[in-house]
Write an enzyme that holds these catalytic residues in place. Sequence first.
Site, mmCIF file in Angstrom:
data_model
loop_
_atom_site.group_PDB
_atom_site.id
_atom_site.type_symbol
_atom_site.label_atom_id
_atom_site.label_comp_id
_atom_site.label_asym_id
_atom_site.label_seq_id
_atom_site.Cartn_x
_atom_site.Cartn_y
_atom_site.Cartn_z
ATOM 1 N N VAL A 270 -5.080 -7.383 20.181
ATOM 2 C CA VAL A 270 -4.973 -8.728 19.610
ATOM 3 C C VAL A 270 -3.529 -9.221 19.621
ATOM 4 O O VAL A 270 -2.610 -8.469 19.296
ATOM 5 C CB VAL A 270 -5.522 -8.724 18.154
ATOM 6 C CG1 VAL A 270 -5.441 -10.111 17.544
ATOM 7 C CG2 VAL A 270 -6.959 -8.207 18.135
ATOM 8 N N TYR B 66 1.227 6.506 16.004
ATOM 9 C CA TYR B 66 0.244 5.474 15.644
ATOM 10 C C TYR B 66 -1.180 5.997 15.905
ATOM 11 O O TYR B 66 -2.067 5.849 15.066
ATOM 12 C CB TYR B 66 0.504 4.196 16.455
ATOM 13 C CG TYR B 66 -0.419 3.050 16.104
ATOM 14 C CD1 TYR B 66 -0.226 2.323 14.931
ATOM 15 C CD2 TYR B 66 -1.478 2.693 16.932
ATOM 16 C CE1 TYR B 66 -1.064 1.264 14.597
ATOM 17 C CE2 TYR B 66 -2.323 1.637 16.604
ATOM 18 C CZ TYR B 66 -2.109 0.932 15.435
ATOM 19 O OH TYR B 66 -2.950 -0.112 15.102
ATOM 20 N N GLN C 117 9.438 8.243 13.104
ATOM 21 C CA GLN C 117 8.300 7.354 13.387
ATOM 22 C C GLN C 117 7.007 7.958 12.841
ATOM 23 O O GLN C 117 6.179 7.256 12.259
ATOM 24 C CB GLN C 117 8.159 7.130 14.891
ATOM 25 C CG GLN C 117 9.291 6.317 15.500
ATOM 26 C CD GLN C 117 8.952 5.791 16.887
ATOM 27 O OE1 GLN C 117 7.789 5.622 17.231
ATOM 28 N NE2 GLN C 117 9.977 5.518 17.681
ATOM 29 N N PHE D 265 5.474 1.191 15.360
ATOM 30 C CA PHE D 265 6.765 1.042 16.027
ATOM 31 C C PHE D 265 6.515 0.483 17.422
ATOM 32 O O PHE D 265 5.480 0.760 18.027
ATOM 33 C CB PHE D 265 7.476 2.398 16.126
ATOM 34 C CG PHE D 265 8.077 2.863 14.824
ATOM 35 C CD1 PHE D 265 9.419 2.653 14.550
ATOM 36 C CD2 PHE D 265 7.292 3.511 13.879
ATOM 37 C CE1 PHE D 265 9.974 3.077 13.352
ATOM 38 C CE2 PHE D 265 7.832 3.937 12.670
ATOM 39 C CZ PHE D 265 9.185 3.722 12.409
ATOM 40 N N ILE E 104 0.827 -1.222 0.000
ATOM 41 C CA ILE E 104 0.000 0.000 0.000
ATOM 42 C C ILE E 104 0.861 1.272 0.000
ATOM 43 O O ILE E 104 0.348 2.365 -0.213
ATOM 44 C CB ILE E 104 -1.046 0.032 1.148
ATOM 45 C CG1 ILE E 104 -0.406 0.274 2.509
ATOM 46 C CG2 ILE E 104 -1.905 -1.227 1.127
ATOM 47 C CD1 ILE E 104 -1.431 0.650 3.582
#
Length: 276
Positions: free
Chosen positions: A230, A193, A105, A94, A63
């Site tokens: 998860v 993130y 980052q 990260f 992507i």
Amino acid sequence: MSNVPVAVVTGSNKGIGFAIVRALCKQFPGDVYLTARDPGRGQEAVAKLQEEGLHAFFHQLDIDDLQSIRTLRDFLKEKYGGLNVLVNNAGIAFKVHDTTPFAVQAEVTLKTNFFGTRNVCTELLPLVKPYGRVVNVSSMVSSSALGGCSRDLQQKFRSDTITEDELVELMTKFVEDTKKSVHEKEGWPNTAYGVSKIGVTVLSRIQARMLNENRKGDHILLNACCPGWVRTDMAGPQATKSPDEGAETPVYLALLPSDADGPHGQFVSNKTVRTW
């Protein structure tokens, strides 16, 4: 050109993506494409499903590479005349203790998680057929990161009229602000993130609005979701859910019945619409 329905899952050679493909192989009435940057890893993952008696197809997709996205687009157009289910799962993070400079980052994380996902949408959303389903895998971290933004930024990210261009401008500004070490002063949280996933959630809200404006009669449903915490290479072994459990909400949204008129443009976790 085939009349067979087709589903595509990005970043699906392992982790949640792989679990989503596995579930779709069992439940989706058509061809399911597992995609990965690395064809070797992708083919290995397909072979692993084969051992379980499940049949997925492989197509290369990175992507971060617009040419790779367009190659997949042209393939889907030619072979299937479009696509029925798109799950944008590909993403990076990260590790918490990574010593890479924060500005690096920020740039790397947003390049894939926001800009890469957006490019996939730009190229593939026009191919989505009536009654199609689009799922953008975001994260609960997008909610907490939103809470860590200044009031001004929160207002912008919650706006029902923000445009895609304005969102791109804000995501670009975050990266620039980190380079100048002023991101906290400018009202940003300290998580690349988290900001990248704010971008994914807000992008989903904008895309759903655009579908309402331009393709209302096509009954396409598009949502962002949080798979939960998860156990994957990304989240680590301490996480509470198995990949199959993490796949539940994305798969639920990918398989919403054709007579469903929602959820649409929502942020969903544990199959429940959350307030953004």
